[in-house]
Design a protein around this motif. Structure first.
Motif, PDB file in Angstrom:
ATOM      1  N   TRP A  52      -9.717   3.550  11.954  1.00 53.66           N
ATOM      2  CA  TRP A  52      -9.575   2.827  10.692  1.00 53.66           C
ATOM      3  C   TRP A  52      -8.169   2.864  10.111  1.00 53.66           C
ATOM      4  O   TRP A  52      -7.641   1.821   9.719  1.00 53.66           O
ATOM      5  N   TYR A 108     -13.162  11.112   4.036  1.00 51.50           N
ATOM      6  CA  TYR A 108     -13.588   9.901   3.322  1.00 51.50           C
ATOM      7  C   TYR A 108     -12.464   9.379   2.424  1.00 51.50           C
ATOM      8  O   TYR A 108     -12.235   8.170   2.338  1.00 51.50           O
ATOM      9  N   GLN A 109     -11.756  10.279   1.761  1.00 48.28           N
ATOM     10  CA  GLN A 109     -10.662   9.854   0.873  1.00 48.28           C
ATOM     11  C   GLN A 109      -9.542   9.192   1.669  1.00 48.28           C
ATOM     12  O   GLN A 109      -8.992   8.170   1.243  1.00 48.28           O
ATOM     13  N   TRP A 111      -9.858   7.596   4.486  1.00 44.82           N
ATOM     14  CA  TRP A 111     -10.400   6.295   4.891  1.00 44.82           C
ATOM     15  C   TRP A 111     -10.294   5.316   3.726  1.00 44.82           C
ATOM     16  O   TRP A 111      -9.809   4.189   3.871  1.00 44.82           O
ATOM     17  N   HIS A 112     -10.755   5.748   2.560  1.00 45.69           N
ATOM     18  CA  HIS A 112     -10.705   4.919   1.357  1.00 45.69           C
ATOM     19  C   HIS A 112      -9.269   4.504   1.029  1.00 45.69           C
ATOM     20  O   HIS A 112      -8.988   3.327   0.782  1.00 45.69           O
ATOM     21  N   ASP A 113      -8.367   5.477   1.028  1.00 44.24           N
ATOM     22  CA  ASP A 113      -6.985   5.190   0.639  1.00 44.24           C
ATOM     23  C   ASP A 113      -6.321   4.203   1.589  1.00 44.24           C
ATOM     24  O   ASP A 113      -5.582   3.313   1.155  1.00 44.24           O
ATOM     25  N   ALA A 116      -7.865   0.758   0.761  1.00 45.37           N
ATOM     26  CA  ALA A 116      -7.406   0.258  -0.537  1.00 45.37           C
ATOM     27  C   ALA A 116      -5.939  -0.166  -0.473  1.00 45.37           C
ATOM     28  O   ALA A 116      -5.573  -1.226  -1.000  1.00 45.37           O
ATOM     29  N   ASN A 135      -9.394  -0.480  -5.016  1.00 44.93           N
ATOM     30  CA  ASN A 135     -10.063   0.826  -4.940  1.00 44.93           C
ATOM     31  C   ASN A 135     -11.584   0.675  -4.938  1.00 44.93           C
ATOM     32  O   ASN A 135     -12.272   1.291  -4.117  1.00 44.93           O
ATOM     33  N   GLU A 136     -12.095  -0.135  -5.861  1.00 38.63           N
ATOM     34  CA  GLU A 136     -13.545  -0.335  -5.924  1.00 38.63           C
ATOM     35  C   GLU A 136     -14.063  -1.039  -4.678  1.00 38.63           C
ATOM     36  O   GLU A 136     -15.147  -0.714  -4.176  1.00 38.63           O
ATOM     37  N   ALA A 138     -12.746  -0.918  -1.626  1.00 42.73           N
ATOM     38  CA  ALA A 138     -12.730   0.045  -0.520  1.00 42.73           C
ATOM     39  C   ALA A 138     -13.945   0.971  -0.599  1.00 42.73           C
ATOM     40  O   ALA A 138     -14.604   1.234   0.413  1.00 42.73           O
ATOM     41  N   THR A 139     -14.253   1.454  -1.798  1.00 42.32           N
ATOM     42  CA  THR A 139     -15.424   2.312  -1.975  1.00 42.32           C
ATOM     43  C   THR A 139     -16.695   1.560  -1.586  1.00 42.32           C
ATOM     44  O   THR A 139     -17.549   2.092  -0.866  1.00 42.32           O
ATOM     45  N   ILE A 142     -16.962   1.076   2.316  1.00 41.77           N
ATOM     46  CA  ILE A 142     -17.359   2.311   3.002  1.00 41.77           C
ATOM     47  C   ILE A 142     -18.841   2.589   2.758  1.00 41.77           C
ATOM     48  O   ILE A 142     -19.588   2.899   3.686  1.00 41.77           O
TER      49      ILE A 142
END
Length: 192
Positions: A52, A108-109, A111-113, A116, A135-136, A138-139, A142
């Motif tokens: 990812w 997870y963070q 991946w999110h970052d 985003a 940000n929202e 990406a959350t 996932i």
């Protein structure tokens, strides 16, 4: 660990699979928890990074990259049956052990970052809609993807994952901006 879960993973089976002795294992790891932490830090995090994070770095079109990643997900029955190693370990151990919770949360963070940041960069390049919150989004992506993974694992049916690929890819495609007048005459529509 992936097949049986961390707590149920038999140390003798781990040693046999790895081809090492208990002495060699305990030379490198103080206990089974330390081995599990290393699996998160060195195996799961590395795999997620390669799958990812790396592809999203400097992606000219993050939507294309995200769809490609989702569509490349294995639909082999055994992969669907086992589920996501990160999700499995997080669900099993996060409520029981702070070391696992912190480590899986970091993966997870990351991946999110990565997602985003790629979406924000896509917004700057005008290949991602400007009205979304990166940000929202990406959350949500996932959570939606991992939700399909757990549903696929629970149903033991690759068709659940096929549906997830289609639905999540369709949502990702909907993140493209509408075509500008004169560009192609029609807005781009996501696959549904």
């Amino acid at each position: 660990m992936h097949r049986s879960g961390f707590r149920s993973a038999d140390l003798d089976a781990i040693l046999a699979t790895a081809g090492v002795t208990k002495g060699a294992l305990y030379y490198h790891f103080a206990n089974k928890d330390a081995l599990g932490y290393a699996v998160v830090d060195e195996v799961i995090a590395t795999n997620l990074h390669q799958k990812w994070v790396q592809p999203l770095r400097n992606a000219k079109d993050p939507i294309d990259v995200l769809v490609r990643i989702i569509q490349a997900e294995s639909l082999k029955r055994e992969d669907v049956q086992r589920g996501c190693p990160l999700l499995n370990l997080s669900q099993e151990m996060s409520g029981l052990d702070e070391g696992f919770r912190r480590r899986t949360a970091k993966v997870y963070q990351d991946w999110h970052d990565a997602m985003a940041e790629a979406l924000r960069e896509g917004q700057k390049r005008r290949v991602v809609r400007s009205d979304i919150n990166a940000n929202e989004t990406a959350t949500f992506l996932i959570a939606a993807w991992e939700g399909y993974v757990v549903l696929g694992k629970n149903s033991q049916d690759p068709r659940t994952m096929q549906s997830g690929q289609k639905r999540v890819s369709g949502h990702i495609e909907s993140l493209r901006p509408a075509a500008r007048p004169g560009a192609s005459g029609r807005p781009r529509l996501g696959r549904r």
